[in-house]
Design a protein around this motif. Structure first.
Motif, PDB file in Angstrom:
ATOM      1  N   VAL A 203       0.695  -1.151  -0.016  1.00  7.15           N
ATOM      2  CA  VAL A 203      -0.047  -0.006  -0.057  1.00  7.15           C
ATOM      3  C   VAL A 203       1.078   1.002   0.136  1.00  7.15           C
ATOM      4  CG1 VAL A 203      -0.176  -0.030   2.690  1.00  7.15           C
ATOM      5  CG2 VAL A 203      -1.872   1.111   1.162  1.00  7.15           C
ATOM      6  N   ASN A 204       0.502   2.337  -0.863  1.00  5.50           N
ATOM      7  CA  ASN A 204       1.247   3.471  -0.624  1.00  5.50           C
ATOM      8  C   ASN A 204       0.945   4.363   0.433  1.00  5.50           C
ATOM      9  OD1 ASN A 204      -1.233   4.337  -1.819  1.00  5.50           O
ATOM     10  ND2 ASN A 204      -0.298   4.987  -3.927  1.00  5.50           N
ATOM     11  N   THR A 205       1.736   5.403   0.414  1.00  5.47           N
ATOM     12  CA  THR A 205       1.429   6.212   1.520  1.00  5.47           C
ATOM     13  C   THR A 205       0.301   7.039   1.588  1.00  5.47           C
ATOM     14  OG1 THR A 205       2.703   8.110   0.478  1.00  5.47           O
ATOM     15  CG2 THR A 205       3.839   6.538   2.385  1.00  5.47           C
ATOM     16  N   SER A 206      -0.220   7.551   0.198  1.00  9.11           N
ATOM     17  CA  SER A 206      -1.663   7.935   0.144  1.00  9.11           C
ATOM     18  C   SER A 206      -2.783   7.092   0.189  1.00  9.11           C
ATOM     19  CB  SER A 206      -1.702   8.666  -1.172  1.00  9.11           C
ATOM     20  OG  SER A 206      -1.686   7.782  -2.379  1.00  9.11           O
ATOM     21  N   GLY A 207      -2.621   5.625   0.416  1.00  7.70           N
ATOM     22  CA  GLY A 207      -3.578   4.723   0.368  1.00  7.70           C
ATOM     23  C   GLY A 207      -4.440   4.507  -1.116  1.00  7.70           C
ATOM     24  N   SER A 208      -3.781   5.153  -2.173  1.00 10.05           N
ATOM     25  CA  SER A 208      -4.529   5.196  -3.538  1.00 10.05           C
ATOM     26  C   SER A 208      -4.159   3.771  -4.285  1.00 10.05           C
ATOM     27  CB  SER A 208      -4.183   6.391  -4.372  1.00 10.05           C
ATOM     28  OG  SER A 208      -2.717   6.232  -4.516  1.00 10.05           O
ATOM     29  N   ARG A 209      -3.356   3.058  -3.854  1.00  9.92           N
ATOM     30  CA  ARG A 209      -2.862   2.090  -4.400  1.00  9.92           C
ATOM     31  C   ARG A 209      -2.683   0.937  -3.189  1.00  9.92           C
ATOM     32  NH1 ARG A 209      -3.583  -1.407  -8.443  1.00  9.92           N
ATOM     33  NH2 ARG A 209      -2.082  -2.212  -9.367  1.00  9.92           N
ATOM     34  N   ASN A 210      -3.526  -0.176  -3.265  1.00  9.61           N
ATOM     35  CA  ASN A 210      -3.579  -1.189  -2.466  1.00  9.61           C
ATOM     36  C   ASN A 210      -3.623  -2.515  -3.248  1.00  9.61           C
ATOM     37  OD1 ASN A 210      -4.005  -2.976  -0.215  1.00  9.61           O
ATOM     38  ND2 ASN A 210      -5.075  -1.271   1.022  1.00  9.61           N
ATOM     39  N   VAL A 211      -2.676  -3.471  -2.905  1.00 13.23           N
ATOM     40  CA  VAL A 211      -2.579  -4.661  -3.539  1.00 13.23           C
ATOM     41  C   VAL A 211      -2.421  -5.754  -2.402  1.00 13.23           C
ATOM     42  CG1 VAL A 211      -1.526  -6.221  -5.299  1.00 13.23           C
ATOM     43  CG2 VAL A 211      -1.497  -3.675  -5.729  1.00 13.23           C
ATOM     44  N   SER A 212      -3.179  -6.741  -2.677  1.00  8.32           N
ATOM     45  CA  SER A 212      -3.160  -7.855  -1.576  1.00  8.32           C
ATOM     46  C   SER A 212      -2.911  -9.142  -2.180  1.00  8.32           C
ATOM     47  CB  SER A 212      -4.385  -7.934  -0.459  1.00  8.32           C
ATOM     48  OG  SER A 212      -4.576  -6.744   0.054  1.00  8.32           O
ATOM     49  N   ILE A 213      -1.744 -10.031  -1.804  1.00  6.34           N
ATOM     50  CA  ILE A 213      -1.752 -11.327  -2.187  1.00  6.34           C
ATOM     51  C   ILE A 213      -1.843 -12.125  -0.894  1.00  6.34           C
ATOM     52  CG2 ILE A 213      -0.076 -12.947  -3.299  1.00  6.34           C
ATOM     53  CD1 ILE A 213       1.676 -10.273  -3.954  1.00  6.34           C
ATOM     54  N   SER A 214      -2.982 -12.946  -1.061  1.00  6.60           N
ATOM     55  CA  SER A 214      -3.608 -13.770   0.137  1.00  6.60           C
ATOM     56  C   SER A 214      -3.267 -15.249   0.104  1.00  6.60           C
ATOM     57  CB  SER A 214      -4.992 -13.630   0.278  1.00  6.60           C
ATOM     58  OG  SER A 214      -5.032 -12.126   0.547  1.00  6.60           O
TER      59      SER A 214
END
Length: 359
Positions: A203-214
């Motif tokens: 996740v970037n500091t602004s929260g605009s890009r959030n990628v999860s690998i579960s």
């Protein structure tokens, strides 16, 4: 007469002591805390009135193994009613009840700990022996129980291209790394895990890009995610049962590299002089979501410029005038933003320029 008074006085004291013993419940008696030495063997006999404590210190994070053997001591059930591991604040890190012969393999951070073997009721009891051993996890940055990289403010700095060894422990369910992405590009992530389940979040500091690998299982895995330019937190977290099941703790390692958005190659330019149109085609690339086509009347792409983009590798340019045109193409990666936020497009560098004449 004096002897009788002394006798009565003694009887009264004995009766009073007996009454106190009946009125006050039996308390556990703790043996003096023993400092553990790896590879040495320790023994004892436990029942409702005894509790053994053993202190040990880890200079670096790793795995502690206790191999227990028990034998009958005349109780209804031959078992150790309670084994716990406490950290230096007295917080319970691990606990198991009613066990006999066993081997406990515990992943722990560096710090000071106490192993406690005790009883809670009078039904169980046994003689026991155990041998402790320790193996370092060889973490790149060894965490301490009182100083973890579990918050964004204490995240470990990470530079793309480096290899890192880490460990998730019974008292540490998450590791956070902070990295800088200098260009909008693909991040290639190779992960080797010993954990039953591992989850990764970027996740970037602004929260605009959030990628999860579960739900990453143990083994070697490779992933590729697109990250716009910025600062990111990379979070490694264990499975939901990390605190109660040691199979959800263990070692992991990862390394990264980057791949730029692929620059396309123009494979065909076909003018149609009759209808004053031009067809342009480029080579397809699996890392691109689409392509942007551009023509102009000069090499600097200032005069008579036309631009179109689509997911397809072919594009028609129409309503052209007689003369020479300069053609170029670039790839793009699209990030879908649902709701009122517009989609984002990130572009590669331009292809080599082709020249086309409309007669």
């Amino acid at each position: 007469m004096m002897k009788n008074k002394s006798l009565w006085k003694g009887l009264i004291v004995m009766l009073a002591a007996a009454f106190v013993m009946l009125a006050v419940p039996v308390q556990k008696v703790s043996a003096a805390e023993t400092k553990l030495k790896w590879g040495s063997t320790y023994s004892g006999s436990i029942n409702v009135s005894k509790c053994y404590k053993y202190a040990f210190s880890l200079k670096q994070s790793g795995n502690v193994t206790f191999v227990f053997q028990v034998s009958d001591a005349g109780y209804a059930f031959t078992s150790m009613d309670e084994i716990t591991v406490l950290d230096e604040t007295g917080k319970e890190v691990y606990r198991i009840d009613n066990v006999g012969d066993c081997s406990l393999s515990l992943d722990l951070l560096a710090g000071n700990y106490t192993l406690r073997i005790g009883m809670e009721d009078g039904m169980d009891g046994c003689n026991f022996t155990f041998t402790p051993s320790f193996k370092s996890s060889k973490e790149t940055k060894s965490e301490r129980a009182m100083a973890k990289n579990n918050e964004m403010g204490t995240a470990t700095s990470y530079k793309i291209g480096k290899s890192v060894k880490g460990q998730l422990a019974l008292n540490d369910d998450i590791d956070i790394y902070k990295m800088r992405v200098t260009k909008s590009q693909y991040l290639n992530l190779t992960v080797s895990s010993k954990l039953r389940e591992l989850n990764i979040n970027l996740v970037n500091t602004s929260g605009s890009r959030n990628v999860s690998i579960s739900d990453i299982e143990a083994g070697l895995h490779k992933y590729r995610v697109f990250l716009p330019k910025g600062t990111y937190y990379v979070k490694f977290r264990g499975g939901v049962n990390y605190a109660t099941d040691y199979h959800y703790t263990g070692k992991y390692s990862f390394r990264t590299s980057v791949t730029a958005i692929p620059k396309p190659t123009i494979t065909k330019t076909k003018p149609d002089n009759k209808y004053k149109t031009m067809y342009i085609r480029c080579k397809k690339n699996s890392l691109a979501n689409g392509y942007q086509f551009q023509i102009a009347r000069d090499r600097k792409f200032k005069k008579g410029k036309k631009t179109k983009q689509d997911e397809y590798t072919g594009m028609y340019m129409v309503d052209l005038k007689k003369g020479t045109y300069y053609v170029r193409v670039r790839s793009y990666v699209k990030i879908d933003n649902y709701g009122s936020t517009p989609d984002e497009y990130y572009y590669s560098s331009w292809s080599k320029v082709k020249t086309v004449k409309i007669k």
